[in-house]
Write an enzyme that holds these catalytic residues in place. Structure first.
Site, PDB file in Angstrom:
ATOM      1  N   LYS A 167      30.501  58.037  68.884  1.00 40.08           N
ATOM      2  CA  LYS A 167      31.323  58.747  68.652  1.00 40.08           C
ATOM      3  C   LYS A 167      30.895  57.883  66.991  1.00 40.08           C
ATOM      4  CE  LYS A 167      32.075  61.210  71.796  1.00 40.08           C
ATOM      5  NZ  LYS A 167      32.642  60.814  73.043  1.00 40.08           N
ATOM      6  N   ASP A 207      40.959  51.485  74.439  1.00 36.03           N
ATOM      7  CA  ASP A 207      39.451  52.209  74.374  1.00 36.03           C
ATOM      8  C   ASP A 207      40.103  52.836  73.119  1.00 36.03           C
ATOM      9  OD1 ASP A 207      37.889  54.196  74.124  1.00 36.03           O
ATOM     10  OD2 ASP A 207      37.574  55.610  75.672  1.00 36.03           O
ATOM     11  N   ARG A 222      15.973  44.248  81.700  1.00 36.48           N
ATOM     12  CA  ARG A 222      17.053  44.433  82.082  1.00 36.48           C
ATOM     13  C   ARG A 222      18.278  43.269  81.915  1.00 36.48           C
ATOM     14  NH1 ARG A 222      18.562  43.888  87.005  1.00 36.48           N
ATOM     15  NH2 ARG A 222      16.643  44.632  87.794  1.00 36.48           N
ATOM     16  N   TYR A 282      40.728  60.022  77.370  1.00 37.07           N
ATOM     17  CA  TYR A 282      39.244  60.958  78.289  1.00 37.07           C
ATOM     18  C   TYR A 282      39.138  61.363  78.601  1.00 37.07           C
ATOM     19  CZ  TYR A 282      34.405  62.019  77.470  1.00 37.07           C
ATOM     20  OH  TYR A 282      32.975  62.293  77.709  1.00 37.07           O
TER      21      TYR A 282
END
Ligand SMILES: *Cc1c(COP(=O)(O)O)cnc(C)c1O
Length: 357
Positions: free
Chosen positions: A194, A169, A47, A98
């Protein structure tokens, strides 16, 4: 563009994040599947770190000009950044952005965690005024799905004067078309799902910053929240990133040509395009029913949400109940792919011909 690397972006996309050129070393960072490591080193546990994530992070960090942390998804990156602000802090954000980011802000506000102040990012004076007592200014430019462009430099200056962090973003523009850290933004967020990955087969997110303190806080949050990437996802995303420049160049050229032709089609009432990138929005002259018809009548263009893949996709955004009411009912967001533009246009034109009056 000020540059901290002597290499051009296309070269960085191909070469960054690779093992050293030594005999018998693989050219690509291998896929490391590991939940734990032999004690005594830096990694310790799965992790906390993974060499495959690190290779992706090195490449995207170099492209954006900062240090990168990968996350489980774009929204995991968004959520971790929003968690930076204190209780009751004001977050300025675009009214069109978004949908998941807006919904996350609304949820945090409803639970009394922070105050969201939604603004029209094209109204620079209003955004600057809204920055006054903000802790964080969230920007998306171009915005989803309205494709508005913000004056990043002016807004960033105002936000910093007010003592607020600025987050951009950069999913739609990619670091090839816009590098927000060069414009003094504090943090860049990506849905690597994306354009960066580019093949509609991965969910992955990232944050990039030049501020070592912010980087440390975000790394600590990622360790504790556990919104870590899968190593296969990071490996696939890095493979996708190797051709980012070619894909963006071709998709953008296709988009620019389609924008020219779409503007002349009688079924199209409005074309929205900021002049760069591969995302286009059209508003059908005959509204929602014509837009729905269009999305059912093509054979190459796929009716699907998401964007930034090699294959051209589109959708009527208001089919989602959570989409902003200020987005026209007949708006279709188009993610232009890298197919031959003549085939894309033939398919679109035939479908659009059936949507006229
Ligand atoms: C898709 C997207 C996100 C969210 O990313 P996921 O990888 O789907 O979690 C955030 N911002 C923008 C602009 C996006 O397009």
């Amino acid at each position: 563009m000020p540059d901290d690397s002597p290499l051009k972006p296309s070269t960085i996309a191909v070469t960054a994040g690779r093992p050293p050129h030594e005999p018998d070393r693989p050219l690509n960072e291998p896929l490391t599947m590991a939940s734990t490591y032999v004690a005594g080193g830096d990694l310790e546990y799965g992790r906390y770190g993974n060499p495959t994530w690190a290779a992706f992070e090195a490449a995207l960090g170099e492209l954006e000009g900062g240090s990168c942390l990968a996350f489980a998804s774009g929204l995991a990156a968004v959520s971790t950044v929003l968690d930076l602000v204190g209780q009751d802090a004001t977050v300025v954000a675009p009214r069109h952005a978004y949908n998941g980011s807006i919904m996350q802000l609304a949820d945090l506000e409803a639970r009394g965690r922070l105050r969201a102040r939604l603004v029209d990012v094209t109204d620079t004076d209003a955004v600057v005024a809204a920055c006054a007592d903000a802790a964080l200014v969230w920007l998306e430019s171009p915005t989803n799905p309205a494709l508005e462009v913000a004056d990043l430099e002016t807004i960033t200056r105002a936000a910093h004067d007010a003592g607020a962090y600025v987050v951009v973003d950069n999913t739609f523009a990619t670091p090839l078309l816009q590098r927000p850290l060069d414009l003094d933004a504090d943090l860049v967020v990506h849905s690597a799902t994306k354009f960066l990955s580019g093949h509609a087969d991965v969910l992955l997110g990232a944050v990039v910053t030049r501020d070592p303190e912010l980087l440390g806080v975000l790394k600590n949050r990622r360790d504790l929240i556990g919104a870590i990437p899968g190593s296969l996802e990071a490996w696939l995303a890095l493979r996708g990133l190797r051709t980012l420049h070619l894909r963006v160049e071709r998709a953008q050229a296709n988009a620019q040509e389609l924008v020219r032709r779409l503007g002349e089609h009688p079924a199209v009432g409005e074309v929205r395009y900021p002049g760069f990138g591969a995302i286009v929005a059209i508003v059908l002259a005959q509204g929602a029913m014509a837009a729905d018809l269009l999305t059912r009548k093509t054979s190459l263009w796929v009716h699907a949400t998401s964007l930034g893949g090699v294959e051209s996709t589109f959708e009527r955004r208001r089919r989602w109940k959570t989409e902003a009411a200020t987005i026209p009912e007949g708006l279709v967001r188009m993610s232009v792919g890298i197919e031959d533009v003549e085939d894309l246009w033939d398919d679109l034109r035939r479908a659009l011909d059936g949507c006229v009056g």
